[in-house]
Design an enzyme around this catalytic site. Structure first.
Site, mmCIF file in Angstrom:
data_model
loop_
_atom_site.group_PDB
_atom_site.id
_atom_site.type_symbol
_atom_site.label_atom_id
_atom_site.label_comp_id
_atom_site.label_asym_id
_atom_site.label_seq_id
_atom_site.Cartn_x
_atom_site.Cartn_y
_atom_site.Cartn_z
ATOM 1 N N ARG A 286 0.834 -1.214 0.000
ATOM 2 C CA ARG A 286 0.000 0.000 0.000
ATOM 3 C C ARG A 286 0.862 1.255 0.000
ATOM 4 O O ARG A 286 0.544 2.239 -0.664
ATOM 5 C CB ARG A 286 -0.957 -0.013 1.203
ATOM 6 C CG ARG A 286 -1.979 1.107 1.164
ATOM 7 C CD ARG A 286 -3.057 0.961 2.218
ATOM 8 N NE ARG A 286 -2.538 1.092 3.572
ATOM 9 C CZ ARG A 286 -3.258 0.901 4.674
ATOM 10 N NH1 ARG A 286 -4.537 0.551 4.585
ATOM 11 N NH2 ARG A 286 -2.719 1.033 5.865
ATOM 12 N N LYS B 47 -2.468 6.981 1.464
ATOM 13 C CA LYS B 47 -2.143 7.251 2.874
ATOM 14 C C LYS B 47 -1.006 8.271 2.877
ATOM 15 O O LYS B 47 0.171 7.911 2.963
ATOM 16 C CB LYS B 47 -1.785 5.945 3.586
ATOM 17 C CG LYS B 47 -1.998 6.024 5.082
ATOM 18 C CD LYS B 47 -2.114 4.650 5.699
ATOM 19 C CE LYS B 47 -1.977 4.681 7.199
ATOM 20 N NZ LYS B 47 -2.983 5.445 7.926
ATOM 21 N N GLU C 111 -15.875 6.901 6.603
ATOM 22 C CA GLU C 111 -15.060 6.211 7.613
ATOM 23 C C GLU C 111 -14.844 7.150 8.791
ATOM 24 O O GLU C 111 -15.374 8.258 8.810
ATOM 25 C CB GLU C 111 -13.711 5.781 7.011
ATOM 26 C CG GLU C 111 -12.891 6.941 6.468
ATOM 27 C CD GLU C 111 -11.604 6.516 5.780
ATOM 28 O OE1 GLU C 111 -11.115 5.410 6.040
ATOM 29 O OE2 GLU C 111 -11.081 7.318 4.987
HETATM 30 N N1 PXG Z 1 -9.027 4.877 7.579
HETATM 31 C C1 PXG Z 1 -8.073 5.786 7.783
HETATM 32 C C2 PXG Z 1 -8.299 7.185 7.370
HETATM 33 C C3 PXG Z 1 -6.861 5.401 8.369
HETATM 34 O O1 PXG Z 1 -5.896 6.300 8.564
HETATM 35 C C4 PXG Z 1 -7.724 3.143 8.549
HETATM 36 C C5 PXG Z 1 -8.878 3.583 7.936
HETATM 37 C C6 PXG Z 1 -7.567 1.690 8.887
HETATM 38 O O2 PXG Z 1 -6.624 1.081 8.013
HETATM 39 P P1 PXG Z 1 -5.729 -0.166 8.450
HETATM 40 O O3 PXG Z 1 -4.964 -0.473 7.234
HETATM 41 O O4 PXG Z 1 -4.865 0.275 9.608
HETATM 42 O O5 PXG Z 1 -6.663 -1.234 8.836
HETATM 43 C C7 PXG Z 1 -6.690 4.059 8.766
HETATM 44 C C8 PXG Z 1 -5.423 3.597 9.386
HETATM 45 C C9 PXG Z 1 -1.963 6.321 13.475
HETATM 46 C C10 PXG Z 1 -2.485 5.204 12.738
HETATM 47 O O6 PXG Z 1 -0.980 6.137 14.183
HETATM 48 C C11 PXG Z 1 -3.456 5.394 11.796
HETATM 49 C C12 PXG Z 1 -3.932 4.318 11.122
HETATM 50 C C13 PXG Z 1 -3.464 3.075 11.372
HETATM 51 C C14 PXG Z 1 -2.487 2.912 12.331
HETATM 52 C C15 PXG Z 1 -1.993 3.974 13.020
HETATM 53 O O7 PXG Z 1 -2.528 7.407 13.332
HETATM 54 N N2 PXG Z 1 -4.880 4.571 10.208
#
Ligand code: PXG
Length: 310
Positions: free
Chosen positions: A68, A167, A200
């Protein structure tokens, strides 16, 4: 960070001064891990990142996170200075240097140093760093009582402006939503898109269960294609759920049987209330609890193994 985590101690060095950071090919002490004020990651949010977790010496879904990261960078025409394999090794080396078996891993690639103009052609080399730190856990209460969510006025980025599937280091859309939830005294924000469809939360994907079917918004409404989201959809199909990726509005959430969020840090966290509408007084609901238990079982099976100590 989306929800508010607690830092779990008891592993590694409690004094983070001992922490080693991977920075452009070297492991350096925390206070030496500095980037230029001319870095376009800082000046313009021009860069990409991943948040990853390791559990007992297994980096959960590392290959998927690296994939990703490369996809986000590809769209931004940002060249990552390592191959996928080299990046995988760099993550493992950083974890080993810090003797961390259970860790939160932050992988960041910025456009690098340029001038004060925004033209990325002025940035000769991307900057890559990896922070591994003690795992941050959310309060137990969240999993036992559920979260209270609020839909916020800030609309999720339009996919044709800045696609939420990337991201990137530009998280202001999410941060504004988080501020609005904080100001209203709620645990987390739900962002709608410009058409009013649910997208989300600030750092988690959203799901609801109604009549035994599992619903989650499709990527085209404007969401990050979460890695936890993919795992949960797969587990749910295996358990016999009908899984639907279809747009829906707040009304569908208000009238759902169960609602939960997914993310790397949060895993699966139940929701008890949305915009002051009670969703589920027995939080977590039966089906959410079942998915939570199944998710825990998949963790040891799906990742890259490493030996942090010895
Ligand atoms: N939506 C958004 C906007 C995110 O930033 C997710 C969904 C979930 O994605 P994953 O791939 O983790 O299942 C995210 C993920 C942090 C942090 O430290 C942020 C995320 C994941 C881990 C840590 O801010 N966001």
């Amino acid at each position: 960070m989306a929800l508010t985590p607690f830092i779990k101690g008891g592993e590694g060095d409690l004094n983070t001064m001992g922490l080693k950071i991977y920075l452009n090919g070297k492991l350096v002490d925390r206070d030496k891990a500095v980037v230029s004020v001319f870095d376009h990651g800082l000046l313009y949010g021009d860069g990409v990142f991943e948040g990853i977790r390791s559990y007992d010496g297994i980096i959960f879904k590392l290959k998927e996170h690296i994939e990703r990261l490369f996809q986000s960078a590809h769209t931004l025409m940002l060249e990552i200075p390592l191959s996928k394999k080299e990046l995988e090794r760099a993550v493992v080396e950083t974890l080993k240097a810090n003797r961390l078996e259970n860790s939160y891993i932050r992988l960041v690639v910025t456009r690098g140093e340029g001038d004060l103009g925004l033209d990325p052609r002025k940035c000769r080399k991307a900057c890559l760093f990896i922070i591994t730190d003690k795992i941050m856990l959310y309060p137990k209460d969240y999993y036992e009582k559920g979260l209270k969510l609020i839909t916020v006025p800030t609309v999720r980025n339009h996919p044709e402006a800045l696609n939420p599937q990337l991201k990137t280091l530009n998280y202001l859309n999410n941060i504004l939503a988080k501020i609005e939830a904080n100001n209203s005294g709620f645990d987390e924000a739900i962002l709608l898109n410009a058409q009013g469809y649910v997208t989300e939360c600030t750092g988690e994907n959203i799901f609801f269960i109604k009549n035994g079917a599992l619903w989650t918004p499709p990527p085209y409404v404007g969401i990050l294609r979460g890695i936890t989201r993919e795992v949960v959809m797969r587990i749910a199909r295996r358990l016999g759920f009908t899984v639907l990726e279809e747009p829906f509005t707040r009304h569908e959430l208000y009238t759902a049987d169960e609602v939960f969020l997914t993310g790397t840090a949060a895993e699966i966290v139940p929701v008890s209330m949305i915009d002051n509408r009670l969703i589920d007084e027995n939080c977590p609901g039966k089906l959410t609890a079942r998915l939570m238990a199944e998710f825990k079982k998949t963790i040891p099976r799906e990742g890259v193994r490493y030996k942090a100590k010895g």
